[in-house]
Write a protein that holds these residues in place. Structure first.
Motif, short mmCIF file in Angstrom:
data_model
loop_
_atom_site.label_atom_id
_atom_site.label_comp_id
_atom_site.label_asym_id
_atom_site.label_seq_id
_atom_site.Cartn_x
_atom_site.Cartn_y
_atom_site.Cartn_z
N VAL A 376 0.74 -1.05 -0.53
CA VAL A 376 -0.22 -0.22 -0.03
C VAL A 376 0.83 1.37 0.30
O VAL A 376 2.04 1.35 1.35
CB VAL A 376 -1.05 -0.13 1.45
CG1 VAL A 376 -1.82 1.36 1.07
CG2 VAL A 376 -2.13 -1.05 1.26
N GLU A 377 0.63 2.26 -0.53
CA GLU A 377 1.63 3.31 -1.11
C GLU A 377 0.63 4.38 -1.55
O GLU A 377 -0.34 4.39 -2.55
CB GLU A 377 2.22 3.60 -2.11
CG GLU A 377 3.98 4.36 -2.51
CD GLU A 377 4.56 4.15 -3.59
OE1 GLU A 377 5.79 4.81 -3.72
OE2 GLU A 377 4.90 2.25 -3.68
N GLY A 378 1.39 5.75 -0.87
CA GLY A 378 0.84 6.67 -0.75
C GLY A 378 1.49 8.35 -0.71
O GLY A 378 2.53 7.87 -0.26
N LEU A 379 1.43 8.96 -2.19
CA LEU A 379 1.80 10.11 -1.76
C LEU A 379 1.37 11.10 -2.18
O LEU A 379 0.47 11.55 -2.85
CB LEU A 379 3.38 9.91 -3.39
CG LEU A 379 2.93 9.54 -4.43
CD1 LEU A 379 2.87 10.96 -5.29
CD2 LEU A 379 3.69 8.83 -4.98
N VAL A 380 1.83 12.69 -1.50
CA VAL A 380 1.41 13.60 -2.34
C VAL A 380 2.65 13.86 -2.67
O VAL A 380 3.73 14.82 -2.19
CB VAL A 380 0.95 14.23 -1.16
CG1 VAL A 380 0.70 16.25 -1.62
CG2 VAL A 380 0.25 13.79 -0.15
N CYS A 381 2.12 15.33 -3.77
CA CYS A 381 2.88 15.94 -4.52
C CYS A 381 2.45 17.80 -5.16
O CYS A 381 1.79 17.76 -5.12
CB CYS A 381 3.28 15.87 -6.04
SG CYS A 381 4.62 16.37 -6.38
N ASP A 382 3.57 18.51 -4.25
CA ASP A 382 2.81 19.92 -4.34
C ASP A 382 4.17 21.06 -3.80
O ASP A 382 5.00 20.06 -3.51
CB ASP A 382 2.04 19.57 -2.78
CG ASP A 382 0.84 21.23 -3.42
OD1 ASP A 382 1.26 22.23 -3.98
OD2 ASP A 382 0.41 21.45 -2.71
#
Length: 500
Positions: A376-382
């Motif tokens: 399970v993987e999550g990422l936020v790009c900002d």
């Protein structure tokens, strides 16, 4: 088949009991499995009674049979080193292939050998002891001779080193059944015209009909516990505004799986002992799916650095980047998505992505590890993201899982800096336990993709199997995923709600 049945019945009539059907098969000169078919048929007719006799033994694998004469891999390596020592290159030439690799590892663990770096040049492999006892070869000889091994020795050779394999089989003790006879009379299932015309129906035995029997009920589908937990994870991500990444590409090139993530080509994770590499097709040409200018930037940052980094200072090889493999993490999908995000029409736009799918690693299978599992993987790009943003998102994410007490420990990953291991306090177990890994993707990974200087990416990952095992009280991962899974468990497992 009729002669075999007749011989069996006559032998049983003469001896009253047949102690072992395996011995009977040898006496009659037939394969035991052929005899088992006859036993099952006679047992169904209640002519004989069969009691199971379980047998077990260990046998040599194809690999270990050669070690009976040549010696174990560690003994071969020890002999090749000699009294004066040799270089690693000479050792690999003397004992090539997997035998050399395994033998060197075992000899080092046994403190037979050491690496001497005092010469200033290439390190030499030298002996630490004058002589050795090849205990592995002696144990293999015991197995070949049919002698029993101590449990610890058997588990080491079978589970860890894969040099012996268990063999199990059944034979049967046979006694007379309630309808024993020297010749079987097969009951008729239908009343025929000839029976009525000739009157033979009066003496003919008929098979009983079960008029109360019901038809086979249709079997409905059932959701596996992993699917239920995966659905809950998906709900949590979508409620937090994340978009799911496409993860249907199990085969990846080493470039997207390793090189694009700023993972050096000499990293241990890229070794065949940790990764499943494909043999056909063994490679994907770099001009298929990887833009040339991006490839050059990745090569440059590996060799000489950039973006505040010194790089790794080695000669980057295109051939290593083109090797095909079964992806070792879904971060390979993340690297593709981030490159696409950096080069989309209209310029960069902030995004939140997640993925839940299978990954593959060449690991020893045991109670807590599989070679194939789910990540399970999550990422936020900002723009302007910091470590504080990562901690805040992790607290929000794990609180939705019902894990409200978190701690973080500094860690190291080749493609994240800073990196943190995530721990949660389990009220059920009364202790802190590791639940995932996290970090901020390094500039050496992001800038070659074309992402702006002020854009950062925070990411975290965890396995799907571990929380599922805790939720469903499963202590052996092989009972959750794989060929040992009980269909009864799949049919009867309860609903899953993750702290919602």
């Amino acid at each position: 088949m009729a002669d075999l049945e007749s011989n069996l019945l006559q032998t049983l009539n003469a001896q009253e009991t047949i102690a072992d059907s395996g011995e009977l098969a040898k006496t009659l000169g037939v394969d035991h499995m052929v005899l088992v078919g006859t036993i099952r048929s006679l047992q169904a007719s209640e002519m004989i009674v069969a009691e199971d006799i379980d047998h077990f033994r260990y046998a040599l694998t194809e690999e270990s049979q050669s070690y009976l004469t040549a010696g174990s891999p560690e003994a071969q390596v020890f002999d090749a080193v000699g009294p004066n020592g040799i270089t690693m290159a000479e050792l690999k030439a003397a004992v090539p292939g997997e035998a050399g690799d395994v033998g060197f590892k075992q000899a080092m663990q046994g403190k037979w050998l050491a690496l001497d770096k005092s010469g200033g040049g290439e390190p030499r492999v030298v002996r630490k002891v004058e002589s050795i006892e090849d205990r592995t070869q002696a144990l293999l000889a015991d197995v070949a001779a049919g002698r029993e091994l101590a449990q610890s020795d058997a588990e080491n050779l079978a589970k860890k080193r894969k040099l012996i394999k268990p063999e199990q089989w059944k034979t049967y003790k046979l006694t007379k059944g309630p309808k024993f006879a020297l010749e079987r009379k097969k009951p008729a299932t239908d009343l025929t015209f000839d029976m009525v015309a000739k009157g033979t129906w009066r003496t003919q035995e008929f098979k009983e009909y079960n008029f109360n029997a019901m038809g086979q009920p249709p079997a409905g589908g059932h959701l596996h516990p992993l699917l239920k937990v995966r659905t809950q994870f998906r709900k949590i991500f979508t409620q937090m505004g994340f978009e799911e990444m496409p993860t249907n590409q199990y085969v990846e090139s080493s470039f997207w799986n390793f090189d694009a993530l700023f993972q050096p080509q000499q990293h241990p994770a890229r070794d065949a002992h940790d990764t499943f590499f494909l043999t056909k097709p063994a490679a994907t040409p770099s001009d298929r799916g990887v833009p040339g200018d991006y490839l050059q930037r990745v090569q440059s940052v590996h060799e000489s650095g950039g973006y505040g980094s010194l790089g790794y200072g080695y000669s980057w090889k295109l051939a290593d980047a083109e090797k095909n493999l079964l992806r070792t993490h879904t971060t390979a999908v993340s690297s593709r998505m981030l490159y696409k995000l950096a080069n989309q029409p209209g310029g960069f736009k902030p995004a939140k992505y997640f993925s839940i799918d299978r990954v593959f690693r060449n690991e020893q299978v045991d109670r807590t590890h599989l070679a194939e599992f789910h990540q399970v993987e999550g990422l936020v790009c900002d723009r302007g993201l910091t470590l504080g943003d990562l901690i805040g998102v992790l607290n929000q994410f794990f609180s939705r899982l019902g894990l409200k007490k978190l701690r973080f420990k500094p860690a190291y990953n080749p493609y994240t800096e800073p990196s943190m291991e995530i721990f949660s306090y389990s009220e059920q177990l009364g202790k802190w336990m590791e639940v995932g890994n996290s970090g901020m993707f390094r500039p050496e990974m992001l800038r070659p993709m074309g992402l702006p200087e002020d854009v950062n990416v925070i990411a975290w990952g965890l396995s799907l199997e571990r929380p599922t095992m805790i939720l469903y009280g499963i202590d052996n991962i092989r009972d959750l995923f794989g060929h040992r899974v009980s269909l009864s468990m799949v049919r009867k497992n309860p609903l899953c709600r993750l702290g919602l």
